[in-house]
Scaffold this motif. Sequence first.
Motif, PDB file in Angstrom:
ATOM      1  N   ALA A 108      -9.405  18.498  41.812  1.00 31.30           N
ATOM      2  CA  ALA A 108     -10.481  19.076  42.616  1.00 31.30           C
ATOM      3  C   ALA A 108      -9.917  19.668  43.902  1.00 31.30           C
ATOM      4  N   LEU A 109      -8.874  19.042  44.437  1.00 27.45           N
ATOM      5  CA  LEU A 109      -8.241  19.541  45.653  1.00 27.45           C
ATOM      6  C   LEU A 109      -7.686  20.943  45.445  1.00 27.45           C
ATOM      7  N   ALA A 110      -6.986  21.162  44.308  1.00 31.25           N
ATOM      8  CA  ALA A 110      -6.403  22.470  44.037  1.00 31.25           C
ATOM      9  C   ALA A 110      -7.470  23.520  43.764  1.00 31.25           C
ATOM     10  N   VAL A 111      -8.551  23.126  43.091  1.00 32.89           N
ATOM     11  CA  VAL A 111      -9.659  24.059  42.846  1.00 32.89           C
ATOM     12  C   VAL A 111     -10.260  24.525  44.167  1.00 32.89           C
ATOM     13  N   LEU A 112     -10.454  23.589  45.071  1.00 31.42           N
ATOM     14  CA  LEU A 112     -11.017  23.936  46.375  1.00 31.42           C
ATOM     15  C   LEU A 112     -10.043  24.815  47.165  1.00 31.42           C
ATOM     16  N   ALA A 113      -8.755  24.488  47.096  1.00 26.05           N
ATOM     17  CA  ALA A 113      -7.768  25.225  47.875  1.00 26.05           C
ATOM     18  C   ALA A 113      -7.622  26.663  47.405  1.00 26.05           C
ATOM     19  N   VAL A 114      -7.822  26.920  46.098  1.00 29.94           N
ATOM     20  CA  VAL A 114      -7.639  28.273  45.583  1.00 29.94           C
ATOM     21  C   VAL A 114      -8.704  29.228  46.123  1.00 29.94           C
ATOM     22  N   LEU A 115      -9.769  28.683  46.710  1.00 27.29           N
ATOM     23  CA  LEU A 115     -10.767  29.538  47.345  1.00 27.29           C
ATOM     24  C   LEU A 115     -10.203  30.238  48.586  1.00 27.29           C
ATOM     25  N   LEU A 116      -9.163  29.648  49.164  1.00 25.10           N
ATOM     26  CA  LEU A 116      -8.566  30.256  50.364  1.00 25.10           C
ATOM     27  C   LEU A 116      -7.920  31.607  50.063  1.00 25.10           C
ATOM     28  N   PRO A 117      -7.000  31.720  49.082  1.00 19.24           N
ATOM     29  CA  PRO A 117      -6.459  33.056  48.784  1.00 19.24           C
ATOM     30  C   PRO A 117      -7.518  34.012  48.251  1.00 19.24           C
ATOM     31  N   LEU A 118      -8.533  33.492  47.565  1.00 21.50           N
ATOM     32  CA  LEU A 118      -9.625  34.363  47.096  1.00 21.50           C
ATOM     33  C   LEU A 118     -10.342  34.983  48.286  1.00 21.50           C
TER      34      LEU A 118
END
Length: 321
Positions: free
Chosen positions: A77-87
Motif C-alpha cells: 500500500a505504501l508503494a501504491v500511495l507513493a506512485v501518486l507522486l510522480p503521477l
Amino acid sequence: MTVDARHAIHTGRPAKTAWQRGRLLALGSVLVALLLVGHEYVPNRWGNLGSLVQSFLPWLGVAVPLGILAALLRRSALAVLAVLLPLAAWIWVFLPQIRAEATPPGDLTVVQHNVNAANADVAGTAEVLLAADPDVVTLTEVPDDVAEQYDEALAEALPYHESDGTVGIWSRYPLKGVRSVDILGESWNRCLRAVVQHDGASVALYAAHLPSVRVGSGGFETAERNAAAQRLADAVAAEKNETVIVAGDLNAVLADDAIAPLTNLVSAPTTGFEFTYPAVFPVAQIDHVLARGATVTEVRALPRTGSDHLPVVAHVDTPWS
C-alpha cells in the motif's frame, strides 16, 4: 501461505504489513517525482547528466504504470500511495503541453526536415513536404550530389532557392541577404541565413543543423552541440531584423538548459508533444521551428519519409499579416 508469512515463520519475526512493504519502490517513486519537478537542478558536471534527463523527461512518466505494477506484485500500500507522486508531478509539468487549445493558423507555413544523407527517395520526400502547402521549406543534411534533385522536386511550388554546404532553403517568396553563418568554427557550413520578403515586410530565417550528441565514455557528449548553439544564439542576438525564425535540426529538446542561450531568444508553442527522432519510434523532438518577433502558433510532425527524422510543419503568425 504468503511469502512474508513463510519468511516470518522462518525468521521468527512478525510479517510486514502492506504499509511496511515496498519501501524501496516508494523511494524510487519519490526520486522520479523529484527529477520531474526539479530537472533544471540536475547538474551537468557528471557526464552532462542534466541534459540527458531533460532530453527524455516526458518518458519518466513510464515510471507510473511500472510502479503501480510493482506495487501490486509486492502488495504494498505504501508503494501504491507513493506512485501518486510522480503521477502528480508529470501532470503538473506536462499538462500545459497536452491541453488542447484553439490556435490561429498563422500566415507563414514553414516546413523543416533533416532529410538524411542516405535518403534515396527524393521524390517521395518532397511529396510529403509539399502536401503541407508550405511557404518555406528548410532542409538539412542535403548531400551535394542530390541537392539538384530536391531543387527540381520543389521548384514549381517554391521557386526561390538558396543552399550552402548541407543546408538549403526553398521559398514561395523572394530571398535576400543570403549568407552562411559559421556555427562550427570550421569550413563545413551547417547554417544558412536569408531574409524572406513578402508584401514589403521581411523575416530573417536561419536554417541550422547543430552537431549530433552521443552517449559515450564521457557520458552524454554535448560539447560541440552546445558550442554551436551558442554561436547560433550570438548570430540571432546580433540580427537587426526584428522578426526572426530559426528552423532546423538542433539535436536538442527545448527543455535542455544547455541550449538556453538560443531558446531564451526564440520561442516555440507551449502545447503539444511532437517527437521527431528516430522516425521508426520517435522519443524526442529535436527538429524545431522557433521565432522572435513572431508567434509560432502550432508545430506538428508530418508523415515519415525515407529519413531517420520526421518532418515538422509550423504555422507562424508574422507582423506582415
